[in-house]
Write an enzyme that holds these catalytic residues in place. Structure first.
Site, PDB file in Angstrom:
ATOM      1  N   LYS A 188       0.830  -1.211   0.000  1.00 31.27           N
ATOM      2  CA  LYS A 188       0.000   0.000   0.000  1.00 31.27           C
ATOM      3  C   LYS A 188       0.868   1.266   0.000  1.00 31.27           C
ATOM      4  O   LYS A 188       0.660   2.188  -0.796  1.00 31.27           O
ATOM      5  CB  LYS A 188      -0.920  -0.030   1.228  1.00 31.27           C
ATOM      6  CG  LYS A 188      -1.618   1.266   1.531  1.00 31.27           C
ATOM      7  CD  LYS A 188      -2.675   1.596   0.496  1.00 31.27           C
ATOM      8  CE  LYS A 188      -3.206   2.990   0.716  1.00 31.27           C
ATOM      9  NZ  LYS A 188      -4.442   3.247   0.081  1.00 31.27           N
ATOM     10  N   CYS A 245      -4.754  11.219   1.451  1.00 32.31           N
ATOM     11  CA  CYS A 245      -3.889  10.026   1.383  1.00 32.31           C
ATOM     12  C   CYS A 245      -2.431  10.335   1.045  1.00 32.31           C
ATOM     13  O   CYS A 245      -1.550  10.125   1.881  1.00 32.31           O
ATOM     14  CB  CYS A 245      -4.461   9.039   0.376  1.00 32.31           C
ATOM     15  SG  CYS A 245      -6.156   8.605   0.749  1.00 32.31           S
ATOM     16  N   LYS A 305      -9.418  17.408  -5.717  1.00 28.91           N
ATOM     17  CA  LYS A 305      -9.445  16.971  -7.113  1.00 28.91           C
ATOM     18  C   LYS A 305     -10.897  16.989  -7.573  1.00 28.91           C
ATOM     19  O   LYS A 305     -11.793  17.304  -6.773  1.00 28.91           O
ATOM     20  CB  LYS A 305      -8.829  15.585  -7.270  1.00 28.91           C
ATOM     21  CG  LYS A 305      -9.608  14.480  -6.591  1.00 28.91           C
ATOM     22  CD  LYS A 305      -9.037  13.136  -6.986  1.00 28.91           C
ATOM     23  CE  LYS A 305      -9.919  12.014  -6.573  1.00 28.91           C
ATOM     24  NZ  LYS A 305      -9.412  10.723  -6.954  1.00 28.91           N
TER      25      LYS A 305
HETATM   26  C1  UGA Z   1      -5.116   7.901  -3.787  1.00 32.65           C
HETATM   27  C2  UGA Z   1      -4.719   6.700  -4.662  1.00 32.65           C
HETATM   28  O1  UGA Z   1      -4.851   7.048  -6.052  1.00 32.65           O
HETATM   29  C3  UGA Z   1      -5.576   5.483  -4.371  1.00 32.65           C
HETATM   30  O2  UGA Z   1      -5.098   4.367  -5.122  1.00 32.65           O
HETATM   31  C4  UGA Z   1      -5.479   5.164  -2.879  1.00 32.65           C
HETATM   32  O3  UGA Z   1      -6.320   4.074  -2.547  1.00 32.65           O
HETATM   33  C5  UGA Z   1      -5.921   6.385  -2.071  1.00 32.65           C
HETATM   34  O4  UGA Z   1      -5.073   7.498  -2.410  1.00 32.65           O
HETATM   35  C6  UGA Z   1      -5.750   6.056  -0.610  1.00 32.65           C
HETATM   36  O5  UGA Z   1      -4.632   5.810  -0.174  1.00 32.65           O
HETATM   37  O6  UGA Z   1      -6.775   5.936   0.077  1.00 32.65           O
HETATM   38  P1  UGA Z   1      -7.040   9.762  -3.904  1.00 32.65           P
HETATM   39  O7  UGA Z   1      -6.272  10.456  -2.828  1.00 32.65           O
HETATM   40  O8  UGA Z   1      -8.507   9.597  -3.751  1.00 32.65           O
HETATM   41  O9  UGA Z   1      -6.450   8.276  -4.140  1.00 32.65           O
HETATM   42  O10 UGA Z   1      -6.846  10.590  -5.251  1.00 32.65           O
HETATM   43  P2  UGA Z   1      -5.886  10.555  -6.528  1.00 32.65           P
HETATM   44  O11 UGA Z   1      -6.711  10.431  -7.741  1.00 32.65           O
HETATM   45  O12 UGA Z   1      -4.783   9.600  -6.391  1.00 32.65           O
HETATM   46  O13 UGA Z   1      -5.316  12.035  -6.506  1.00 32.65           O
HETATM   47  C7  UGA Z   1      -4.468  12.509  -5.456  1.00 32.65           C
HETATM   48  C8  UGA Z   1      -3.971  13.900  -5.768  1.00 32.65           C
HETATM   49  O14 UGA Z   1      -3.034  13.879  -6.844  1.00 32.65           O
HETATM   50  C9  UGA Z   1      -5.041  14.893  -6.206  1.00 32.65           C
HETATM   51  O15 UGA Z   1      -4.785  16.126  -5.596  1.00 32.65           O
HETATM   52  C10 UGA Z   1      -4.901  14.986  -7.711  1.00 32.65           C
HETATM   53  O16 UGA Z   1      -5.339  16.214  -8.234  1.00 32.65           O
HETATM   54  C11 UGA Z   1      -3.400  14.830  -7.846  1.00 32.65           C
HETATM   55  N1  UGA Z   1      -2.978  14.296  -9.158  1.00 32.65           N
HETATM   56  C12 UGA Z   1      -3.349  13.055  -9.535  1.00 32.65           C
HETATM   57  C13 UGA Z   1      -2.170  15.073  -9.977  1.00 32.65           C
HETATM   58  O17 UGA Z   1      -1.803  16.221  -9.640  1.00 32.65           O
HETATM   59  N2  UGA Z   1      -1.743  14.555 -11.169  1.00 32.65           N
HETATM   60  C14 UGA Z   1      -2.106  13.314 -11.582  1.00 32.65           C
HETATM   61  O18 UGA Z   1      -1.670  12.912 -12.700  1.00 32.65           O
HETATM   62  C15 UGA Z   1      -2.925  12.542 -10.745  1.00 32.65           C
END
Ligand code: UGA
Length: 406
Positions: A188, A245, A305
């Protein structure tokens, strides 16, 4: 099967709803009485696509309670409580309290830890409370949590007596990795640290692009992402990673590694680059406006996001505060988040938000903001999340873009 879920936040609630949909009877327990009351009325206390629908369609299979005694009938109980950090180190107190609740009320049930915990946690709980503890980390993202839970890429299960957990998730058809508790716990952290590193990597390339005329990080991401070994995901440059997260998990991972004498240099760099994103975007806004003091700025997007109402560790929120700190007056709009940041003016439409401002900033990747392409604003538009088609915006400033106009 009768299944319990302790902790009814994003993960617990989505797990409960999807397991009810899969044909189980699910009892959800939470110490927050208000939340239990809302859920018992059939309403979801959080915004998550499809969650309300799945809850309503399966309401007979779902029940909610504030009391651990309701778990007595369950064969398996998921622990989905938060694991915050205190000064960068993981705080396991909620996981320990939930496990105690289970050990007092139903010690024969399999305790399944979904909360993100450092390696050794499941073993410690097993040894202290004599529970059968199985680790089953989750990999779902907010905004697509229902789909991710129904159709995961993989299921990771760690422990000695894991059959019941394998049975629970078999309906997904996903590949299962059945291993030790410690491997499951570490998978994880390694997953989240890797994804966070990809984001910081592309943000570093974005910084470089801004200094090199003729380059655009979006094109670079596309160009490298076609390589199957790199893959196109998590290569979106912007304001950096927020949410409940990545920021806390990367910090906890680094501090856990230190306790065993390992310096996680790459994860540390990812954290450092991420911390600079808000001030970096602030500079882009300043360049677009000449100066910040006395200017009025519309900030579109407050959640961390798109497709969520969650503002925890939201970079957009930090950007609003930073703009005000530098003397700007700020108006905000978010499709879901309706709270206002102290000192900023929350608007109920994009139109009102961008009226009479000196600049517009897109700070969350909501698709709704693409409407700016039709609205043709005359003021500078800073695209901090690279949502817009730059050719449709007159005064466009994008993260990671240094266009040479021919
Ligand atoms: C993240 C992980 O993607 C999940 O797999 C995991 O289960 C979860 O954390 C957790 O540990 O519970 P999450 O925090 O919901 O999920 O959201 P993400 O889609 O991963 O985005 C996280 C952040 O990164 C956001 O602020 C998003 O805007 C940013 N991001 C994401 C970027 O700046 N660039 C990207 O290409 C992707």
């Amino acid at each position: 099967m009768k299944i319990g879920v302790v902790g009814l936040g994003y993960i617990g609630l989505v797990t409960a709803a999807v397991l009810a949909e899969a044909g189980n009877r699910v009892v959800g327990v939470d110490i927050d009485k208000e939340r239990v009351k809302t859920l018992s009325e059939g309403k979801s206390p959080i915004y998550e696509p499809e969650l309300q629908e799945v809850m309503s369609a399966n309401d007979e299979a779902l029940s909610f309670s504030g009391n651990y005694a309701s778990l007595k009938v369950c064969a398996a109980i998921f622990v989905c409580v938060p694991t915050p950090t205190i000064e960068g180190r993981i705080d396991l107190s909620f996981v320990i309290a939930a496990s105690r609740g289970i050990s007092f009320n139903n010690p024969g049930a399999t305790t399944i830890i979904k909360s993100t915990v450092i390696p050794g946690t499941a073993r410690m709980i097993h040894e202290e409370m004599r529970l059968n503890v199985v680790s089953n980390p989750e990999f779902t993202s907010e905004g697509s949590a229902i789909q991710d839970t129904r159709h995961p890429d993989r299921i990771v299960i760690g422990g000695y007596d894991t059959n019941i957990v394998e049975d629970i998730w078999r309906f997904t058809g996903a590949p299962m990795i059945v291993t030790t508790n410690e491997n499951a716990e570490l998978i994880k952290y390694a997953s989240n640290a890797f994804l966070a590193t990809k984001i910081s990597f592309i943000n570093e390339i974005a910084n470089l692009c801004e200094k090199v005329p003729g380059t655009d990080v979006e094109v670079i991401a596309k160009g490298i992402g076609y390589d199957k070994r790199i893959a196109p995901y998590f290569l979106k440059a912007g304001l950096g990673f927020g949410g409940s997260c990545f920021p806390k998990d990367t910090e906890a991972f680094v501090s856990f590694a230190k306790t065993v004498g390992i310096e996680l240099g790459i994860t540390n760099s990812a954290i450092r680059i991420n911390k600079d994103r808000v001030s970096h975007v602030l500079e882009i806004i300043k360049d677009a406006l000449g100066e910040l003091k006395g200017r009025s700025v519309a900030v579109l997007g407050l959640s961390f996001k798109n497709n969520t109402g969650d503002t925890r560790e939201s970079k957009a929120w930090l950007l609003v505060e930073a703009l005000m700190h530098h003397g700007c007056s700020v108006k905000t709009f978010d499709p879901i988040v309706k709270v206002s940041i102290p000192g900023a003016l929350a608007c109920d439409s994009i139109e009102k938000c961008i009226e009479d401002v000196d600049a517009i900033v897109v700070s969350t990747e909501w698709n709704e903001f693409k409407i700016l392409e039709n609205m043709k604003p005359k003021v500078p538009v800073v695209d901090a999340k690279r949502v817009l088609n730059q050719s449709q915006i007159t005064r466009y400033h994008g993260v990671g873009l240094n266009e040479v106009k021919n």
